[in-house]
Design a protein around this motif. Structure first.
Motif, PDB file in Angstrom:
ATOM      1  N   PHE B 154      38.170  29.343  39.988  1.00 60.74           N
ATOM      2  CA  PHE B 154      39.664  29.085  39.694  1.00 60.74           C
ATOM      3  C   PHE B 154      40.402  30.195  39.226  1.00 60.74           C
ATOM      4  O   PHE B 154      41.570  30.308  39.369  1.00 60.74           O
ATOM      5  CB  PHE B 154      39.724  28.056  38.477  1.00 60.74           C
ATOM      6  N   TYR B 155      39.654  31.485  38.869  1.00 63.79           N
ATOM      7  CA  TYR B 155      40.207  32.497  38.838  1.00 63.79           C
ATOM      8  C   TYR B 155      40.630  33.434  40.336  1.00 63.79           C
ATOM      9  O   TYR B 155      41.581  33.767  40.313  1.00 63.79           O
ATOM     10  CB  TYR B 155      39.249  33.681  38.146  1.00 63.79           C
ATOM     11  N   ALA B 156      39.708  33.082  41.081  1.00 64.81           N
ATOM     12  CA  ALA B 156      39.949  33.530  42.530  1.00 64.81           C
ATOM     13  C   ALA B 156      40.878  33.047  43.227  1.00 64.81           C
ATOM     14  O   ALA B 156      41.740  33.673  44.093  1.00 64.81           O
ATOM     15  CB  ALA B 156      38.698  33.344  43.238  1.00 64.81           C
ATOM     16  N   ILE B 157      41.097  31.625  42.810  1.00 67.28           N
ATOM     17  CA  ILE B 157      42.428  30.992  43.567  1.00 67.28           C
ATOM     18  C   ILE B 157      43.513  31.025  42.677  1.00 67.28           C
ATOM     19  O   ILE B 157      44.562  30.299  42.910  1.00 67.28           O
ATOM     20  CB  ILE B 157      41.835  29.664  43.886  1.00 67.28           C
ATOM     21  N   ARG B 158      43.657  31.836  41.597  1.00 67.49           N
ATOM     22  CA  ARG B 158      44.560  32.301  40.778  1.00 67.49           C
ATOM     23  C   ARG B 158      45.381  30.760  40.078  1.00 67.49           C
ATOM     24  O   ARG B 158      46.859  30.701  40.222  1.00 67.49           O
ATOM     25  CB  ARG B 158      45.658  33.043  41.598  1.00 67.49           C
ATOM     26  N   ALA B 159      44.464  30.137  39.689  1.00 66.85           N
ATOM     27  CA  ALA B 159      45.179  28.710  39.221  1.00 66.85           C
ATOM     28  C   ALA B 159      45.454  29.212  37.708  1.00 66.85           C
ATOM     29  O   ALA B 159      45.247  29.955  36.791  1.00 66.85           O
ATOM     30  CB  ALA B 159      43.897  27.637  38.983  1.00 66.85           C
ATOM     31  N   SER B 160      46.891  28.575  37.271  1.00 66.76           N
ATOM     32  CA  SER B 160      47.372  28.580  36.012  1.00 66.76           C
ATOM     33  C   SER B 160      46.329  27.901  35.266  1.00 66.76           C
ATOM     34  O   SER B 160      45.531  27.083  35.384  1.00 66.76           O
ATOM     35  CB  SER B 160      48.721  27.938  35.909  1.00 66.76           C
ATOM     36  N   ARG B 161      46.535  28.058  33.527  1.00 68.57           N
ATOM     37  CA  ARG B 161      45.742  27.629  32.691  1.00 68.57           C
ATOM     38  C   ARG B 161      45.862  25.927  32.738  1.00 68.57           C
ATOM     39  O   ARG B 161      45.023  25.122  32.640  1.00 68.57           O
ATOM     40  CB  ARG B 161      46.064  28.026  31.211  1.00 68.57           C
ATOM     41  N   LEU B 162      46.933  25.520  32.810  1.00 63.55           N
ATOM     42  CA  LEU B 162      47.110  24.124  32.984  1.00 63.55           C
ATOM     43  C   LEU B 162      46.538  23.505  34.153  1.00 63.55           C
ATOM     44  O   LEU B 162      45.920  22.266  34.088  1.00 63.55           O
ATOM     45  CB  LEU B 162      48.728  23.802  32.965  1.00 63.55           C
ATOM     46  N   LYS B 163      46.831  24.300  35.300  1.00 70.50           N
ATOM     47  CA  LYS B 163      46.034  23.519  36.483  1.00 70.50           C
ATOM     48  C   LYS B 163      44.706  23.698  36.322  1.00 70.50           C
ATOM     49  O   LYS B 163      43.815  22.719  36.833  1.00 70.50           O
ATOM     50  CB  LYS B 163      46.454  24.473  37.650  1.00 70.50           C
ATOM     51  N   ARG B 164      44.172  24.667  35.613  1.00 68.43           N
ATOM     52  CA  ARG B 164      42.676  24.526  35.481  1.00 68.43           C
ATOM     53  C   ARG B 164      42.243  23.478  34.828  1.00 68.43           C
ATOM     54  O   ARG B 164      41.093  22.853  34.930  1.00 68.43           O
ATOM     55  CB  ARG B 164      42.375  26.079  34.759  1.00 68.43           C
TER      56      ARG B 164
END
Lengths: 262, 253
Positions: B154-164
């Protein structure tokens, strides 16, 4: 099928990059200052003994972990974090078990914005490309290990990055599946024309797939040697039996037996 | 898959148990006010006026339990998510949560009665309090089970906290959250009944006490029967919900 034309420009340029980890016993050097370049369209494998920092190096190239010193360039920009122009394929497939193949492939888009019809179309094309055309709506638990890893490769490709960084992607597969995946992945590479860096334990896999194999030293890792693999882009399983293939693998293997002695 | 005849032993046991309950008290000369025969209890369910009283009071207890369950579990889930997202809050609150969890919370029922009166509110608060902790603790442990590899993805695909949270953290924690809910469902009925014991005007707990005062022991058993049925219905509901939501886990199919 276009033949690989290696351009003379570096897609990723690693300039004397090192990595130090803070541990309770003080800082530990994982990667000594290391330089290497990934040329456009090139397939490079990185091999080295366990714990030599090859995965660390790959993750630094992908912007997943910070570097301690040096600089990594992606074309003209400094790598400071993950980018859409780099697709990362992880050791396990790291799929989300509650999402279908198609939803897993679309995940990088889902977290950025609403998916469009074109996105879905593209996800289907990618799944088709890796031979999973009838598995879009299947869930990971309905797929074999090799299929799961193919889904995760599609996920890395969905943003159409210039570069794929792969960390032992076939390591968890059984030997036979792994060989099939290697042949399959050679085809995928030729079709997509991506620049690929592959970290692997398998010398055979490295020689079979690559234009160039980078051999890393024991921890703290750095580049020991770079070996050009002069075979044409299309690789078939017969290649493994040839004399040239054997010579290349044993040349690389020597580094490990030497490293083993000291 | 169950084998075709696997229910037979359980049914046979039930029949044997019912026969023993019906004729055992007479045979062993146990007086009715200790253990009435089964038929005298079943007969109560056939009486429309008693049944309508039971029905009204069942609705009261059900209302308290469900409302408290929803509020308590909801808060437990929310607080669990917030705490795991903030290291500072977690460090600040977690020791007290553990301390509170170890306390027999039902003991503050008398106090809650003083604060919130004899009506619905005090029961809902008691039930919420009881349901809060199992869901909270299980939400936290579920969220902690998210693998480092998935976080890295999820870091690699640059997801926001909420999306994560939405795409990764909460679904991963779901099995554990359901384990918490299964406990919460049980304690919700418990909390409602004990709350009514401590002080209420309506509810199955009140009926139970009344029947006891009148030495109406068949009545006590009849009400216990309703409570058992409620418990089973609650449990089945949660298990159906679980099976629907956790379809990807082997053994849930």
């Amino acid at each position: 099928m276009k033949d690989m034309v290696l351009k003379d420009s570096a897609l990723i340029d690693v300039r004397s990059v090192s990595k130090e980890y803070d541990t309770s016993d003080g800082p530990v050097l994982a990667v000594k200052p290391t330089s290497l370049r990934l040329m456009e369209g090139e397939f490079v494998s990185i091999v080295g003994p366990s714990g030599c920092g090859k995965t660390t190096l790959l993750k630094m190239m992908g912007g997943l972990i910070p570097i301690t010193s040096g600089e990594i360039m992606l074309r003209e920009t400094t790598v400071k974090g993950p980018s859409d122009d780099i697709g990362f394929v992880f050791q396990g497939s790291v799929l989300l078990p509650w999402k279908s193949s198609q939803e897993n492939v679309l995940l990088p888009i889902r977290v950025a914005r609403r998916t469009t019809k074109e996105d879905i179309q593209r996800a289907r094309e990618l799944l088709h490309l890796v031979g999973l055309e009838n598995f879009e709506h299947r869930y990971p638990f309905e797929l074999s290990g090799g299929m799961q890893q193919r889904v995760s490769i599609c996920r890395a490709l969905i943003q159409d990055p210039s570069c794929l960084l792969m960390d032992e992607p076939f390591g968890a597969l059984d030997a036979l599946t792994r060989e099939n995946m290697n042949v399959f992945f050679n085809g995928l590479w030729r079709q997509t024309g991506k620049t690929v860096a592959l970290v692997t334990h398998s010398i055979q896999e490295a020689v079979f797939l690559s234009n160039r194999v980078i051999v890393m030293s024991q921890r703290p890792g750095t580049v020991l040697d770079e070996i050009e693999i002069p075979f044409p882009a299309e690789r078939t399983p017969d290649l493994i039996g040839t004399k040239e293939f054997g010579e290349l693998t044993s040349r690389i293997r020597k580094y490990f037996s030497a490293a083993h002695l000291d | 898959m169950r084998k075709p005849l696997s229910h037979v032993p359980a049914v046979l046991f039930l029949i044997a148990f019912a026969i023993f309950w019906e004729y055992g008290p007479g045979y062993f000369k146990i007086p009715d006010y200790i253990l009435p025969p089964l038929s005298s209890i079943v007969r109560i369910y056939g009486d429309p006026s008693t049944l309508s009283v039971y029905w009204t009071n069942t609705l009261v207890t059900l209302h308290e339990a469900v409302l408290g369950l929803v509020i308590g579990s909801g808060l437990g889930f929310l607080v669990g998510v917030v705490l795991t997202e903030s290291r500072v809050l977690m460090n600040m609150m977690y020791p007290y949560i553990i301390a509170l969890q170890c306390m027999p919370k039902i003991a503050i029922a008398p106090l809650l009665l003083v604060w919130f009166g004899f009506g619905l509110t005090s029961k809902v608060v008691i039930v919420s309090l009881l349901c809060f902790f199992p869901v909270l603790v299980n939400t936290i442990s579920g969220i902690r089970s998210v693998s480092a590899d998935h976080y890295e993805l999820f870091y690699a695909i640059r997801a926001s906290r909420l999306k994560r949270l939405y795409h990764l953290v909460i679904p991963t924690a779901l099995p554990s959250i359901f384990a918490g809910l299964e406990v919460a469902v049980v304690v919700s009925l418990l909390g409602a009944i004990v709350g009514e014991f401590v002080g209420a005007e309506l509810g199955l707990g009140v009926l139970l006490l009344q029947a006891q005062f009148q030495m109406n022991i068949p009545g006590v058993f009849a009400i216990l029967g309703i409570l058992a049925l409620l418990g089973v219905v609650f449990n089945i509901t949660i298990r159906l919900l679980r099976r629907k939501s956790l379809f990807w886990i082997a053994g849930e199919k």
